[in-house]
Design a protein around this motif. Sequence first.
Motif, PDB file in Angstrom:
ATOM      1  N   THR A 134     -11.812  26.276 -20.934  1.00 41.05           N
ATOM      2  CA  THR A 134     -12.306  27.025 -22.079  1.00 41.05           C
ATOM      3  C   THR A 134     -11.813  28.467 -22.015  1.00 41.05           C
ATOM      4  OG1 THR A 134     -14.341  27.602 -20.917  1.00 41.05           O
ATOM      5  CG2 THR A 134     -14.366  25.601 -22.233  1.00 41.05           C
ATOM      6  N   ILE A 156     -22.849  29.539 -34.124  1.00 44.03           N
ATOM      7  CA  ILE A 156     -22.695  28.967 -32.785  1.00 44.03           C
ATOM      8  C   ILE A 156     -23.066  27.491 -32.855  1.00 44.03           C
ATOM      9  CG2 ILE A 156     -23.524  28.996 -30.397  1.00 44.03           C
ATOM     10  CD1 ILE A 156     -24.092  31.987 -30.774  1.00 44.03           C
ATOM     11  N   TYR A 185     -13.142  31.105 -23.214  1.00 40.05           N
ATOM     12  CA  TYR A 185     -14.210  32.094 -23.189  1.00 40.05           C
ATOM     13  C   TYR A 185     -15.403  31.573 -22.399  1.00 40.05           C
ATOM     14  CZ  TYR A 185     -11.490  33.945 -27.087  1.00 40.05           C
ATOM     15  OH  TYR A 185     -10.471  34.427 -27.874  1.00 40.05           O
ATOM     16  N   GLY A 186     -16.211  32.514 -21.930  1.00 39.68           N
ATOM     17  CA  GLY A 186     -17.499  32.203 -21.349  1.00 39.68           C
ATOM     18  C   GLY A 186     -18.591  32.547 -22.340  1.00 39.68           C
ATOM     19  N   LEU A 187     -19.776  32.848 -21.833  1.00 35.45           N
ATOM     20  CA  LEU A 187     -20.893  33.151 -22.721  1.00 35.45           C
ATOM     21  C   LEU A 187     -20.664  34.435 -23.522  1.00 35.45           C
ATOM     22  CD1 LEU A 187     -23.923  32.254 -20.419  1.00 35.45           C
ATOM     23  CD2 LEU A 187     -23.114  30.993 -22.431  1.00 35.45           C
ATOM     24  N   GLU A 188     -19.766  35.297 -23.050  1.00 33.15           N
ATOM     25  CA  GLU A 188     -19.510  36.526 -23.802  1.00 33.15           C
ATOM     26  C   GLU A 188     -18.900  36.234 -25.173  1.00 33.15           C
ATOM     27  OE1 GLU A 188     -15.651  35.436 -22.042  1.00 33.15           O
ATOM     28  OE2 GLU A 188     -17.704  35.490 -21.269  1.00 33.15           O
ATOM     29  N   GLY A 189     -18.260  35.079 -25.306  1.00 31.82           N
ATOM     30  CA  GLY A 189     -17.680  34.714 -26.593  1.00 31.82           C
ATOM     31  C   GLY A 189     -18.724  34.509 -27.672  1.00 31.82           C
ATOM     32  N   LEU A 190     -19.954  34.160 -27.263  1.00 30.30           N
ATOM     33  CA  LEU A 190     -21.013  33.938 -28.246  1.00 30.30           C
ATOM     34  C   LEU A 190     -21.413  35.228 -28.946  1.00 30.30           C
ATOM     35  CD1 LEU A 190     -21.109  31.255 -26.673  1.00 30.30           C
ATOM     36  CD2 LEU A 190     -23.597  31.351 -26.794  1.00 30.30           C
ATOM     37  N   CYS A 214     -16.317  28.139 -25.798  1.00 34.02           N
ATOM     38  CA  CYS A 214     -16.982  28.890 -24.735  1.00 34.02           C
ATOM     39  C   CYS A 214     -17.626  27.960 -23.710  1.00 34.02           C
ATOM     40  CB  CYS A 214     -18.068  29.784 -25.337  1.00 34.02           C
ATOM     41  SG  CYS A 214     -17.492  30.889 -26.647  1.00 34.02           S
ATOM     42  N   ALA A 250     -18.387  29.924 -32.646  1.00 33.17           N
ATOM     43  CA  ALA A 250     -18.321  29.683 -31.206  1.00 33.17           C
ATOM     44  C   ALA A 250     -18.829  28.278 -30.916  1.00 33.17           C
ATOM     45  CB  ALA A 250     -19.165  30.709 -30.445  1.00 33.17           C
ATOM     46  N   LEU A 265     -20.097  25.934 -27.945  1.00 34.18           N
ATOM     47  CA  LEU A 265     -20.636  26.085 -26.589  1.00 34.18           C
ATOM     48  C   LEU A 265     -20.597  24.741 -25.871  1.00 34.18           C
ATOM     49  CD1 LEU A 265     -22.000  28.021 -24.577  1.00 34.18           C
ATOM     50  CD2 LEU A 265     -24.198  27.392 -25.601  1.00 34.18           C
ATOM     51  N   LEU A 321     -13.992  30.032 -31.260  1.00 30.38           N
ATOM     52  CA  LEU A 321     -14.012  30.432 -29.858  1.00 30.38           C
ATOM     53  C   LEU A 321     -14.682  29.324 -29.054  1.00 30.38           C
ATOM     54  CD1 LEU A 321     -15.306  34.115 -30.314  1.00 30.38           C
ATOM     55  CD2 LEU A 321     -12.938  33.281 -30.415  1.00 30.38           C
TER      56      LEU A 321
END
Length: 342
Positions: free
Chosen positions: A69, A82, A71-76, A52, A16, A18, A50
């Motif tokens: 993006t 990460i 995904y949001g933080l749920e992708g983590l 995010c 992921a 970020l 991913l």
Amino acid sequence: MPARPLSPRRRRDTVAVLLFDKGALFESSIPITVFGAQRTELRTPAYRVLVCAGEEGALTTSAGIGLSTPYGLEGLDRAGTIVVPTWRSVAETPPEPALQALRRAHREGARIVSLCTGAFVLAAAGLLDNRPATTHWMYAQALAKRYPSVRVDARALYVDDGDILTAGGSAAGIDLCLHIIRLDHGSEAANQVARRLVVPPHRTGGQAPYIDHPLPKSPDGDPLAEVMAWALEHLDEGIDIDTLARRAYMSRRTFDRRFRALTGSAPLQWLLTQRVLHAQRLLETTDLPVDQIARQCGFSSSVSLRPHFRRLLGTSPAAYRESFHVRGIPRQRNNGSARAVG
């Protein structure tokens, strides 16, 4: 540090990335490119990447380019690794939801990685407390001041502390990503990716040759500033602390105390550093032999210069010249005097 067992909901082959608003585009693209590019012709295992968003709202780069993006933080929550490639301001605290997600990922055994200023996000999450870490050399002092529990190493290209890995400035992020591929899949896989990217599979040394060492600012007319300026013009001479103290009209003890307060260094250590930095500039900008450069900087020979140069810059004078010499500069005549490098 030994890694925690990876949570069953996380996959080791999922990375992921970020991203935050106003992040640097180059650093943001590094993990996406190194881990995510399709390489069907190569024999390297594939990662699932991913991308995010680390905060709500539209994201743009520091140059104003819009980002979308998936995904949001749920992708983590699905990632075994990460990567935080950049952060917009060394003085700003990252959003708490992103910090909580990073802490949770770390507790669940994910490998947490920062590139460049991304180290400030990891530090804000408390993940670098009492750990070695690095960041871009320009921001290392700010990281150490803002998060004093972090053991900052400004000279390292990257620091691998097991489950937490940090990289220095810009291109050092590529070095760290290749290092991770080497850890996961071996040197052959990392070498294949490096060849595809047209970069060295492994660089020796660190950030030290790139670090600028400006003189500390001092008020005009300050006797210490005048003595330091004089010393920079006479680096080829046998200067000792008594000579410097006399020129400042101070006792040796007073001079030493005031000098340390201004520079954070002992006078002779500062003088030695300036001699090495002067040699650094001459290696960049002249074709003078290394022995002659050493004498112009106050060393008896290149043999005397070499250990101090390596200690400060992490490489030898010859290797430094090979990497940083500006070609086509006329050979400088030896006029017997040193040149200020401040």
